[in-house]
Design a protein around this motif. Sequence first.
Motif, PDB file in Angstrom:
ATOM      1  N   THR A  39       1.117  -1.623  -0.302  1.00 48.31           N
ATOM      2  CA  THR A  39       0.028   0.488  -0.156  1.00 48.31           C
ATOM      3  C   THR A  39       0.759   1.035  -0.214  1.00 48.31           C
ATOM      4  O   THR A  39       2.074   1.126   1.427  1.00 48.31           O
ATOM      5  N   GLY A  40       0.388   2.183  -0.786  1.00 43.22           N
ATOM      6  CA  GLY A  40       1.695   3.099  -1.066  1.00 43.22           C
ATOM      7  C   GLY A  40       1.146   4.797  -0.937  1.00 43.22           C
ATOM      8  O   GLY A  40      -0.859   5.046  -1.338  1.00 43.22           O
ATOM      9  N   TRP A  41       0.988   5.562  -0.507  1.00 46.78           N
ATOM     10  CA  TRP A  41       0.506   6.465   0.134  1.00 46.78           C
ATOM     11  C   TRP A  41       0.704   8.081  -1.137  1.00 46.78           C
ATOM     12  O   TRP A  41       2.099   7.825  -2.020  1.00 46.78           O
ATOM     13  N   ILE A  42      -0.069   8.049  -1.901  1.00 45.33           N
ATOM     14  CA  ILE A  42       0.089   9.938  -2.527  1.00 45.33           C
ATOM     15  C   ILE A  42      -0.799  11.434  -2.034  1.00 45.33           C
ATOM     16  O   ILE A  42      -1.399  11.287  -1.984  1.00 45.33           O
ATOM     17  N   THR A  43       0.587  11.659  -1.970  1.00 41.73           N
ATOM     18  CA  THR A  43      -0.025  13.133  -1.440  1.00 41.73           C
ATOM     19  C   THR A  43      -0.516  14.011  -2.826  1.00 41.73           C
ATOM     20  O   THR A  43      -0.242  13.734  -3.349  1.00 41.73           O
ATOM     21  N   ILE A  44      -1.798  14.163  -2.516  1.00 42.86           N
ATOM     22  CA  ILE A  44      -2.602  14.672  -3.582  1.00 42.86           C
ATOM     23  C   ILE A  44      -2.952  16.246  -3.338  1.00 42.86           C
ATOM     24  O   ILE A  44      -3.128  16.946  -4.213  1.00 42.86           O
ATOM     25  N   GLN A  45      -3.054  16.852  -1.865  1.00 44.81           N
ATOM     26  CA  GLN A  45      -3.066  18.343  -1.624  1.00 44.81           C
ATOM     27  C   GLN A  45      -1.911  18.521  -0.573  1.00 44.81           C
ATOM     28  O   GLN A  45      -1.962  18.118   0.125  1.00 44.81           O
ATOM     29  N   ARG A  46      -1.283  19.633  -0.867  1.00 48.62           N
ATOM     30  CA  ARG A  46      -0.750  20.527   0.651  1.00 48.62           C
ATOM     31  C   ARG A  46      -1.405  20.928   1.248  1.00 48.62           C
ATOM     32  O   ARG A  46      -2.540  22.871   0.959  1.00 48.62           O
ATOM     33  N   GLY A  47      -0.580  21.482   2.503  1.00 50.81           N
ATOM     34  CA  GLY A  47      -2.055  23.082   3.256  1.00 50.81           C
ATOM     35  C   GLY A  47      -2.894  22.943   3.610  1.00 50.81           C
ATOM     36  O   GLY A  47      -3.809  21.655   3.690  1.00 50.81           O
ATOM     37  N   CYS A  48      -3.629  23.949   3.889  1.00 50.90           N
ATOM     38  CA  CYS A  48      -4.944  23.828   4.252  1.00 50.90           C
ATOM     39  C   CYS A  48      -5.076  25.401   4.686  1.00 50.90           C
ATOM     40  O   CYS A  48      -4.363  25.983   5.211  1.00 50.90           O
ATOM     41  N   ASP A  49      -6.686  25.721   4.277  1.00 49.51           N
ATOM     42  CA  ASP A  49      -7.636  27.127   3.780  1.00 49.51           C
ATOM     43  C   ASP A  49      -8.014  27.131   5.289  1.00 49.51           C
ATOM     44  O   ASP A  49      -8.870  28.522   5.017  1.00 49.51           O
ATOM     45  N   LYS A  50      -8.255  25.608   6.058  1.00 49.26           N
ATOM     46  CA  LYS A  50      -9.497  26.059   6.825  1.00 49.26           C
ATOM     47  C   LYS A  50      -9.788  26.922   8.229  1.00 49.26           C
ATOM     48  O   LYS A  50     -10.473  27.653   8.702  1.00 49.26           O
ATOM     49  N   PHE A  51      -9.078  26.798   8.720  1.00 50.74           N
ATOM     50  CA  PHE A  51      -8.133  27.837   9.662  1.00 50.74           C
ATOM     51  C   PHE A  51      -8.761  27.226  11.425  1.00 50.74           C
ATOM     52  O   PHE A  51      -9.806  28.303  11.642  1.00 50.74           O
ATOM     53  N   CYS A  52      -9.550  25.800  11.478  1.00 51.95           N
ATOM     54  CA  CYS A  52     -10.632  26.120  12.802  1.00 51.95           C
ATOM     55  C   CYS A  52      -9.022  26.898  14.203  1.00 51.95           C
ATOM     56  O   CYS A  52      -8.002  26.245  13.681  1.00 51.95           O
ATOM     57  N   THR A  53     -10.155  26.723  14.484  1.00 53.31           N
ATOM     58  CA  THR A  53      -9.522  28.288  15.238  1.00 53.31           C
ATOM     59  C   THR A  53      -8.288  26.873  16.552  1.00 53.31           C
ATOM     60  O   THR A  53      -7.636  27.363  17.270  1.00 53.31           O
ATOM     61  N   PHE A  54      -8.499  25.318  16.772  1.00 55.31           N
ATOM     62  CA  PHE A  54      -8.359  24.864  17.174  1.00 55.31           C
ATOM     63  C   PHE A  54      -6.488  24.397  16.255  1.00 55.31           C
ATOM     64  O   PHE A  54      -5.251  24.411  17.076  1.00 55.31           O
ATOM     65  N   CYS A  55      -6.223  24.760  15.382  1.00 55.77           N
ATOM     66  CA  CYS A  55      -5.564  23.985  14.162  1.00 55.77           C
ATOM     67  C   CYS A  55      -4.185  24.496  13.918  1.00 55.77           C
ATOM     68  O   CYS A  55      -4.081  26.051  13.232  1.00 55.77           O
ATOM     69  N   ILE A  56      -3.039  23.933  14.146  1.00 53.08           N
ATOM     70  CA  ILE A  56      -1.584  24.625  13.709  1.00 53.08           C
ATOM     71  C   ILE A  56      -1.442  24.437  12.195  1.00 53.08           C
ATOM     72  O   ILE A  56      -0.350  25.009  12.183  1.00 53.08           O
ATOM     73  N   VAL A  57      -2.152  23.798  12.299  1.00 53.75           N
ATOM     74  CA  VAL A  57      -1.152  23.352  10.439  1.00 53.75           C
ATOM     75  C   VAL A  57      -1.633  24.217   9.290  1.00 53.75           C
ATOM     76  O   VAL A  57      -0.490  24.758   8.463  1.00 53.75           O
ATOM     77  N   ALA A  73       4.693  -1.372 -10.031  1.00 55.87           N
ATOM     78  CA  ALA A  73       6.261  -2.258  -8.295  1.00 55.87           C
ATOM     79  C   ALA A  73       5.273  -2.555  -7.991  1.00 55.87           C
ATOM     80  O   ALA A  73       5.989  -3.170  -6.693  1.00 55.87           O
ATOM     81  N   GLY A  74       3.255  -3.309  -8.442  1.00 58.65           N
ATOM     82  CA  GLY A  74       3.199  -4.171  -7.809  1.00 58.65           C
ATOM     83  C   GLY A  74       2.138  -3.730  -6.290  1.00 58.65           C
ATOM     84  O   GLY A  74       1.542  -4.760  -5.639  1.00 58.65           O
ATOM     85  N   TYR A  75       2.040  -2.215  -6.123  1.00 54.61           N
ATOM     86  CA  TYR A  75       1.086  -2.095  -5.242  1.00 54.61           C
ATOM     87  C   TYR A  75       0.291  -2.508  -5.369  1.00 54.61           C
ATOM     88  O   TYR A  75       0.015  -2.335  -7.005  1.00 54.61           O
ATOM     89  N   LYS A  76      -1.105  -2.719  -4.458  1.00 57.58           N
ATOM     90  CA  LYS A  76      -2.273  -2.871  -4.796  1.00 57.58           C
ATOM     91  C   LYS A  76      -3.428  -2.273  -4.148  1.00 57.58           C
ATOM     92  O   LYS A  76      -4.451  -1.827  -4.252  1.00 57.58           O
ATOM     93  N   GLU A  77      -2.775  -1.584  -3.664  1.00 54.28           N
ATOM     94  CA  GLU A  77      -4.018   0.112  -3.031  1.00 54.28           C
ATOM     95  C   GLU A  77      -2.612   1.374  -2.658  1.00 54.28           C
ATOM     96  O   GLU A  77      -1.980   1.285  -2.685  1.00 54.28           O
ATOM     97  N   VAL A  78      -3.834   1.906  -3.231  1.00 53.71           N
ATOM     98  CA  VAL A  78      -3.492   3.284  -2.121  1.00 53.71           C
ATOM     99  C   VAL A  78      -4.573   4.197  -1.579  1.00 53.71           C
ATOM    100  O   VAL A  78      -5.401   4.290  -1.930  1.00 53.71           O
ATOM    101  N   THR A  79      -3.234   5.614  -1.461  1.00 51.20           N
ATOM    102  CA  THR A  79      -4.276   6.266  -0.134  1.00 51.20           C
ATOM    103  C   THR A  79      -3.982   7.596  -0.423  1.00 51.20           C
ATOM    104  O   THR A  79      -3.388   7.403  -0.654  1.00 51.20           O
ATOM    105  N   LEU A  80      -4.906   8.303  -0.753  1.00 44.15           N
ATOM    106  CA  LEU A  80      -4.279   9.231  -1.822  1.00 44.15           C
ATOM    107  C   LEU A  80      -4.929  10.432  -0.210  1.00 44.15           C
ATOM    108  O   LEU A  80      -5.721  10.203   0.736  1.00 44.15           O
ATOM    109  N   LEU A  81      -3.823  11.502  -0.275  1.00 44.16           N
ATOM    110  CA  LEU A  81      -3.585  12.348   1.374  1.00 44.16           C
ATOM    111  C   LEU A  81      -4.073  13.731   1.170  1.00 44.16           C
ATOM    112  O   LEU A  81      -3.295  14.094   0.390  1.00 44.16           O
ATOM    113  N   GLY A  82      -4.443  14.024   1.963  1.00 39.52           N
ATOM    114  CA  GLY A  82      -4.317  15.489   1.721  1.00 39.52           C
ATOM    115  C   GLY A  82      -5.212  15.827   3.569  1.00 39.52           C
ATOM    116  O   GLY A  82      -5.848  15.696   3.864  1.00 39.52           O
ATOM    117  N   GLN A  83      -4.772  17.667   3.492  1.00 36.76           N
ATOM    118  CA  GLN A  83      -5.185  17.885   5.001  1.00 36.76           C
ATOM    119  C   GLN A  83      -6.799  18.067   5.111  1.00 36.76           C
ATOM    120  O   GLN A  83      -7.605  17.594   5.846  1.00 36.76           O
TER     121      GLN A  83
END
Length: 482
Positions: A187-205, A230-240
């Motif tokens: 299983t492989g990670w793929i980052t599809i988005q970086r950063g965050c625009d939501k600005f929840c008041t508690f969150c540092i991201v 490369a034979g991977y069977k699963e991908v996980t798309l990542l973003g905040q």
Amino acid sequence: MGQLQIADAPINLIDLIENKKATGGDALPEAGNGRKVYIETYGCQMNVADSELMGGILLSHGYTIARTVEEADVILVNTCAVREKAEDRVFGRVATLNGYKNRKPGVVIGVTGCMAEHLRDKITDQAPYVDMVIGPDAYRRLPQMLADKDQQEAKDKKDEHDPIIDVRLDRRETYEGITPVREEGVTGWITIQRGCDKFCTFCIVPYTRGRERGVAPREILRQARALAEAGYKEVTLLGQTVNSYKYEGVDFADLLTAVAQIDGIERIRFTSPYPVDFTPKLIETMAREDKICKYIHFPVQSASNEVLKVMRRGYTIEEFRQLVVDMRAAMPDLAISTDIIVGFPGESDEDFQATMDLMREIRFDFAYMFKYSEREGTFAHKRIPDDVPEAVKGARLKEMIAMQEGICAEIMKPHIGKLVHVLIQGNSRKSDDDWVGRTDTFKTAIFPKVEGTEPGQIVPVRVLKATSHTLVGEIEWNCSKP
Ligand code: 5AD
């Protein structure tokens, strides 16, 4: 948002990556000269993916990956700032790593990631032995920074130098063209988005990772195809806030549809979605595409509208509940997990009970539950007094965890006797005679190895036992294949 799940223990990249070449730009192609880099990762999956990215950049510049910290010439600690506990742990760890540096002169220690961005000054004051402080948008410059460090050492033989610091955020950096060095596996990670625009008041991201930007679909598909080859069977798309993804005319549902067309990829996951941006189109896409796993990590944070408002989550609890109803109507077997913060400023007993009631009503398959901790620089830190006493936070968390444990056990029990389809990931932690893997709904399953099975296969497993977090069973071939 910081809604990615955060691991409690460091994830050791050394176990994950192979010493193979990757593409990462061609400045200083052999600057590493075979020197060994040890990367230790704290925090969320995004950080694991970023460590793989740094590994890719460094290998393409002549570095190799160290298997143990003892053999390393360069030690990178990739950090998380989302909660105070994670930061405290890193300070302890870099102090220990300084011991290696004392025993082996010339070793370089770098602190990378969110804490580097957030606590640059504290790191340089409290841990003067840290040589490099590198924010999440500066990884392309790592080889150059290491080369600068070499020059600094060559010019001036004294032990301690000013650290090299690069914490510039870059609204355009998506690391396009860089191939992360990934676990040789399933299983492989793929980052599809970086950063965050939501600005929840508690969150540092938003402060540590900067503004939200989508990775170009061509890059995401290139990586997904490479994983399949490369034979991977699963991908996980990542973003905040992964489902807020947009790139020119392409939205998240379009992207999922495109990834689902790649031969060889059998399962697709994503994390973590933001409730407000969970569209009917996305629900319909998930329901339609068999390859998209029927599991959603769906952070609610609180069930009190008052608290949600102060958190600036952008939804009411009625809207959240309706989304869950819609998802379950479209996908009856859907598993849902969540994140909850207890003891957010102003949380009354009634607010807390409202969250407990929602948990009993929705019955999340799993919940990550956290005590609120004030993060310097956030809106809450500046404007909203952290007024729930520590003892109350602790008591609420304890009560909530106990209740959720019970729900987890109740949800797992009916699996006994059923057949589940498990993607084998590797040896179970306890025994080399057992495989461990995940069901489509992200349940961990453990079962004895049988001949002819290997990681990457999806096998039918008859469940014989269930604890609150694990299914235990055995492979049953004489049934229809998944
Ligand atoms: N205090 C406690 N928990 C937090 N999280 C994010 N920021 C904080 C904070 N300041 C939690 C949220 C988020 C998860 C990744 O971490 O629940 O979804």
